[in-house]
Design an enzyme around this catalytic site. Structure first.
Site, PDB file in Angstrom:
ATOM      1  N   THR A 151       0.949  -1.399  -0.280  1.00  0.00           N
ATOM      2  CA  THR A 151      -0.286   0.318  -0.019  1.00  0.00           C
ATOM      3  C   THR A 151       1.432   0.940  -0.038  1.00  0.00           C
ATOM      4  O   THR A 151       2.292   0.788   1.035  1.00  0.00           O
ATOM      5  CB  THR A 151      -1.050  -0.214   1.253  1.00  0.00           C
ATOM      6  OG1 THR A 151      -1.715  -1.265   1.118  1.00  0.00           O
ATOM      7  CG2 THR A 151      -1.878   1.467   0.912  1.00  0.00           C
ATOM      8  N   ASP A 182      -6.705  -3.233   5.668  1.00  0.00           N
ATOM      9  CA  ASP A 182      -6.429  -2.574   6.791  1.00  0.00           C
ATOM     10  C   ASP A 182      -6.512  -0.416   6.171  1.00  0.00           C
ATOM     11  O   ASP A 182      -7.095  -0.046   6.718  1.00  0.00           O
ATOM     12  CB  ASP A 182      -5.725  -2.430   7.644  1.00  0.00           C
ATOM     13  CG  ASP A 182      -3.951  -1.914   6.297  1.00  0.00           C
ATOM     14  OD1 ASP A 182      -3.697  -2.847   5.579  1.00  0.00           O
ATOM     15  OD2 ASP A 182      -3.034  -1.184   7.163  1.00  0.00           O
ATOM     16  N   THR A 202       1.891  -0.729   5.857  1.00  0.00           N
ATOM     17  CA  THR A 202       1.860  -1.857   5.069  1.00  0.00           C
ATOM     18  C   THR A 202       1.725  -3.135   4.957  1.00  0.00           C
ATOM     19  O   THR A 202       2.985  -3.534   6.507  1.00  0.00           O
ATOM     20  CB  THR A 202       1.826  -0.892   3.746  1.00  0.00           C
ATOM     21  OG1 THR A 202       1.744  -1.806   2.556  1.00  0.00           O
ATOM     22  CG2 THR A 202       4.306  -1.134   4.612  1.00  0.00           C
TER      23      THR A 202
HETATM   24  N1  ASP Z   1      -2.548  -3.733   3.547  1.00  0.00           N
HETATM   25  C1  ASP Z   1      -2.486  -3.824   2.659  1.00  0.00           C
HETATM   26  C2  ASP Z   1      -3.913  -5.139   2.689  1.00  0.00           C
HETATM   27  O1  ASP Z   1      -3.454  -5.532   3.531  1.00  0.00           O
HETATM   28  C3  ASP Z   1      -1.513  -4.703   1.457  1.00  0.00           C
HETATM   29  C4  ASP Z   1      -0.412  -4.359   1.875  1.00  0.00           C
HETATM   30  O2  ASP Z   1       0.257  -2.817   2.686  1.00  0.00           O
HETATM   31  O3  ASP Z   1       0.780  -4.532   1.665  1.00  0.00           O
HETATM   32  O4  ASP Z   1      -5.053  -4.169   1.322  1.00  0.00           O
END
Ligand code: ASP
Length: 318
Positions: A151, A182, A202
């Site tokens: 993210t 999240d 993230t």
């Molecule tokens: N946190 C994000 C999600 O779970 C993905 C990521 O940040 O890698 O959608």
């Protein structure tokens, strides 16, 4: 004292843009939105906006969040499809007193009503990666479907000490239709309080949410903890708790900035990169490493790493 910090190398061009805006005296809201839009628009980043990887049905669903640390206003969109810049819709939603978080059809209806740009966000390249993954998964059930996520999350402080945090993501590659991580959830994916600072996360959303980690970092800073320590202790405690209670912890990486422009980061993985710029330092890509004693240290990414990154991200997909 202004500054901006963001998760992952992919934020660099956006951070450069925001840094220039902050230097011209623009506010944190406009700077962070412009920075995230830059990432959303770039076709080779596979986990944010245009070019992002789809869910298991081959549909690209995106999440984004925005928080204004002066008013504590929050806006977010979840599982939105085919809008160019989810972060801009999230920012707009933060301006209302109700209906701040919209999902799916409702988010799209709002985006249409307010004239946000609609765009077919699934690129041919992303479709090819999806087809290839689907074929691999069909042949080998040992493979993990969820490789490929990240993210872009940012925290920005302007010269008026206005703190803003925002995120944008296409979430986990091959997630179920409608799955939300999240990133659009205040407190988990992002949090901002202009009297303290902001944080963003993230990693595996399902685990990040279990510790409301962005809020947790800001809460620690509010109690007087320096930003780096707040990041490290929050990540380490959540990581330990998850391992104790569930036997394992997913990826968790965070960045944070206090209202004076001091920043920190922490991670429980190897390979987390982030970008930071302040009034006194130009945008730099850093690589973070967690030491055995639980501290996270970071170093500037060297040219070889930066070149390899661009090469890998723009490589042809058969
Ligand atoms: N946190 C994000 C999600 O779970 C993905 C990521 O940040 O890698 O959608």
């Amino acid at each position: 004292m202004h500054g901006i910090i963001a998760t992952w190398r992919m934020a660099l061009e956006g951070i450069e843009k925001a840094d220039a805006m902050l230097k011209e005296g623009k506010n944190a809201s406009d700077a962070i939105e412009a920075a995230i839009r830059e990432v959303e628009d770039y076709p080779y980043y596979k986990s944010v906006g245009y070019g992002g990887l789809p869910n298991q049905d081959g549909v690209l669903q995106m999440d984004a969040g925005y928080m204004d640390g002066d008013s504590l206003s929050v806006g977010a969109v979840c599982a939105i499809e085919d809008f160019a810049n989810p972060v801009s819709i999230a920012r707009k939603l933060s301006q209302g007193t109700v209906n701040n978080i919209l999902a799916g059809q409702g988010a799209a209806q709002f985006g249409t009503e307010y004239g946000f740009e609609q765009k077919k966000m699934l690129t041919d390249r992303a479709k090819r990666i999806y087809e290839r993954k689907k074929a691999e998964l069909a042949q080998n059930d040992q493979l993990r479907p969820y490789d490929g996520h990240d993210t872009v999350g940012m925290v920005c402080v302007d010269d008026e000490s206005h703190v803003v945090a925002a995120t944008s993501t296409s979430g986990l590659f091959m997630k179920r239709n409608g799955r939300i991580g999240d990133s659009p959830f205040v407190g988990s994916g992002f949090y901002a309080d202009s009297q303290v600072g902001g944080a963003t996360a993230t990693g595996l959303g399902e685990d990040i949410m279990k510790g409301c980690i962005s809020y947790e970092i800001v809460r620690r800073m509010k109690e007087g903890m320096p930003v780096q320590q707040a990041c490290e202790t929050a990540v380490n405690q959540l990581d330990e708790t998850l391992k104790e209670r569930r036997g394992q912890a997913g990826d968790i990486s965070v960045v944070a900035m206090d209202c004076n422009g001091n920043w920190g980061c922490a991670t429980n993985i190897e390979g987390f990169s982030f970008v930071a710029a302040t009034q006194h330092s130009a945008p730099v890509v850093y690589l973070a490493h967690r030491l055995d004693d639980g501290h996270t240290v970071f170093e500037k990414a060297d040219q070889q790493w930066l070149d390899a990154y661009m090469h890998n991200h723009s490589a042809a997909v058969e």
